[in-house]
Design a protein around this motif. Sequence first.
Motif, PDB file in Angstrom:
ATOM      1  N   ASP A   1      48.715  50.603  47.358  1.00 55.50           N
ATOM      2  CA  ASP A   1      47.784  49.532  47.725  1.00 55.50           C
ATOM      3  C   ASP A   1      48.126  48.977  49.100  1.00 55.50           C
ATOM      4  O   ASP A   1      47.250  48.769  49.947  1.00 55.50           O
ATOM      5  N   ILE A   2      49.416  48.720  49.311  1.00 56.07           N
ATOM      6  CA  ILE A   2      49.863  48.150  50.584  1.00 56.07           C
ATOM      7  C   ILE A   2      49.641  49.142  51.720  1.00 56.07           C
ATOM      8  O   ILE A   2      49.148  48.779  52.797  1.00 56.07           O
ATOM      9  N   ALA A   3      50.004  50.406  51.487  1.00 59.48           N
ATOM     10  CA  ALA A   3      49.850  51.428  52.525  1.00 59.48           C
ATOM     11  C   ALA A   3      48.393  51.558  52.944  1.00 59.48           C
ATOM     12  O   ALA A   3      48.077  51.634  54.141  1.00 59.48           O
ATOM     13  N   LEU A   4      47.497  51.570  51.965  1.00 60.20           N
ATOM     14  CA  LEU A   4      46.076  51.713  52.271  1.00 60.20           C
ATOM     15  C   LEU A   4      45.525  50.465  52.961  1.00 60.20           C
ATOM     16  O   LEU A   4      44.733  50.556  53.894  1.00 60.20           O
TER      17      LEU A   4
ATOM     18  N   LYS B   1      49.116  43.448  58.035  1.00 67.23           N
ATOM     19  CA  LYS B   1      50.419  43.670  58.654  1.00 67.23           C
ATOM     20  C   LYS B   1      51.516  43.776  57.599  1.00 67.23           C
ATOM     21  O   LYS B   1      52.346  44.675  57.637  1.00 67.23           O
ATOM     22  N   GLU B   2      51.523  42.837  56.654  1.00 72.21           N
ATOM     23  CA  GLU B   2      52.528  42.869  55.599  1.00 72.21           C
ATOM     24  C   GLU B   2      52.076  42.029  54.415  1.00 72.21           C
ATOM     25  O   GLU B   2      51.191  41.173  54.533  1.00 72.21           O
ATOM     26  N   VAL B   3      52.692  42.290  53.276  1.00 71.59           N
ATOM     27  CA  VAL B   3      52.420  41.528  52.057  1.00 71.59           C
ATOM     28  C   VAL B   3      53.753  41.168  51.428  1.00 71.59           C
ATOM     29  O   VAL B   3      54.608  42.039  51.232  1.00 71.59           O
TER      30      VAL B   3
ATOM     31  N   ALA C   1      51.473  35.871  46.264  1.00 72.52           N
ATOM     32  CA  ALA C   1      51.638  36.853  47.339  1.00 72.52           C
ATOM     33  C   ALA C   1      50.929  36.339  48.581  1.00 72.52           C
ATOM     34  O   ALA C   1      49.831  35.783  48.498  1.00 72.52           O
ATOM     35  N   ILE C   2      51.566  36.506  49.712  1.00 77.78           N
ATOM     36  CA  ILE C   2      50.984  36.106  50.986  1.00 77.78           C
ATOM     37  C   ILE C   2      50.690  37.361  51.800  1.00 77.78           C
ATOM     38  O   ILE C   2      51.595  38.149  52.098  1.00 77.78           O
ATOM     39  N   VAL C   3      49.425  37.540  52.137  1.00 82.87           N
ATOM     40  CA  VAL C   3      48.993  38.679  52.951  1.00 82.87           C
ATOM     41  C   VAL C   3      48.890  38.207  54.403  1.00 82.87           C
ATOM     42  O   VAL C   3      48.187  37.246  54.693  1.00 82.87           O
ATOM     43  N   THR C   4      49.603  38.866  55.287  1.00 77.45           N
ATOM     44  CA  THR C   4      49.552  38.551  56.708  1.00 77.45           C
ATOM     45  C   THR C   4      48.811  39.661  57.438  1.00 77.45           C
ATOM     46  O   THR C   4      49.135  40.841  57.281  1.00 77.45           O
ATOM     47  N   TYR C   5      47.813  39.268  58.226  1.00 78.24           N
ATOM     48  CA  TYR C   5      47.009  40.234  58.965  1.00 78.24           C
ATOM     49  C   TYR C   5      47.529  40.387  60.388  1.00 78.24           C
ATOM     50  O   TYR C   5      48.300  39.554  60.870  1.00 78.24           O
ATOM     51  N   ASN C   6      47.101  41.437  61.049  1.00 76.87           N
ATOM     52  CA  ASN C   6      47.579  41.719  62.398  1.00 76.87           C
ATOM     53  C   ASN C   6      47.173  40.653  63.404  1.00 76.87           C
ATOM     54  O   ASN C   6      47.814  40.513  64.452  1.00 76.87           O
ATOM     55  N   ASP C   7      46.122  39.907  63.111  1.00 80.19           N
ATOM     56  CA  ASP C   7      45.704  38.849  64.031  1.00 80.19           C
ATOM     57  C   ASP C   7      46.441  37.538  63.791  1.00 80.19           C
ATOM     58  O   ASP C   7      46.166  36.526  64.434  1.00 80.19           O
TER      59      ASP C   7
ATOM     60  N   SER D   1      46.292  40.550  45.292  1.00 82.05           N
ATOM     61  CA  SER D   1      46.079  39.916  46.596  1.00 82.05           C
ATOM     62  C   SER D   1      45.305  40.805  47.551  1.00 82.05           C
ATOM     63  O   SER D   1      44.720  40.324  48.529  1.00 82.05           O
ATOM     64  N   LEU D   2      45.289  42.102  47.274  1.00 77.39           N
ATOM     65  CA  LEU D   2      44.629  43.029  48.183  1.00 77.39           C
ATOM     66  C   LEU D   2      43.176  43.275  47.800  1.00 77.39           C
ATOM     67  O   LEU D   2      42.676  44.392  47.859  1.00 77.39           O
TER      68      LEU D   2
END
Length: 298
Positions: free
Chosen positions: A119-122, A130-132, A176-182, A227-228
Motif C-alpha cells: 500500500d505504501i509503495a504504491l 512521501k511517508e506514512v 497514522a499520519i500521511v505526509t505528502y511531497n508538498d 489512511s491510504l
Amino acid sequence: MSNQLAEQNNQQQGTQNAVKKFTEATVENVLSRIASIQATGELVLPENYIPENAVRAAWLILQEVTDKNNRPALEVCTKESIANAFLDMVTSGLSIAKKQGYFVVYGNKLQFDQSYIGDIALAKRVANVKEVNAVTVYKDDVFEYEVDANSGRKKVISHKQKLANIDPNKIVGAYAIVTYNDGSTDTEIMTLGQIHTSWEMGGSKGTSPAHKKFPDQMAEKTVIARSLKIETGSSDDSSILKDKATDKVSADVKHEIKERANSKVVQFEEAEVVEETSGDKGQSPASADSVQTEECPI
C-alpha cells in the motif's frame, strides 16, 4: 515411527509432483504475457522494477505456500489462478520478496493480496506520498486532536505517552499520519473497536499469532492501510500504467482500501482525549466518554 516416516515421504513426494504442475514453462508464459502487454504500451512498470526478478523470486516463495489444510498451493491451485496471481503482482509493480504482498490460497485459487507495505509503495509511486507513520494509543495516554471544520481533515495536536503506559492489553486505538511531497499531511485515527472490526474482515479474523503477540504492530499496519484512502486517478498514475490500465490500478487500490476499512462507530475507551475544531484550542481536556465520535466512511 515407520508410519510417520512413510507419511513424511508421501508429503514430500506430493510436493514434488505438485511442483511439476507449475513448470518453468509456466513462468516463461507469465513473463511472455507481461512482455506482450508492455509492447502494446498499456503497461509501464516502475523504474528499476525488473519483472523477471520479481516473478522468479515469487516462484521460489510460492513453493512454501500452503492452504489452511497445510496442502501445498502448487498441488491444489489451478495453473490459471497461479499465473493470474503473478500477473496481479507484476502489473501493480510490487514484489512478494520485498513483503509488498503475499500469496493466499482460496479453495483451488491462488490470489495475490497486497500488504500494507505494498500500500505504501504504491501510494508513494502514484499519489505523491512521501511517508506514512503510525502510532499506537494506550490507556492513560493524553491524546489530543482537532478536526478542520472546512476540510474535515484531522490533525494530532498532542500525544503524551509514558513508557509505563505501553501495554499490549491496554491499546485503545492507533493513528497514522500521511505526509505528502508538498509538505501537507493527513491523519487517520481508528479506535480499538474499529481495528478489531477490520481484523474480522481478514482471513485470520484477528486470531493469527501475529495479532495475538504483536497487537500494537498489527493495529498500526491496519491504520496505515486505512489512511491510504487516496484518489489515485491523477497524472502520477502514468508512472505505472497508461490509459485503461491506469484506471484498473486506481480501481484496484480503492477496492483494496475499501475491503480493509470499516465504518463502525466506536469510541476510544479510557484514553484521555481532547477533540477540537479549528479555532477551539485552549479548551480543557475531556474524558473519552464526553468525546463525540464520528463515522469514518470510506
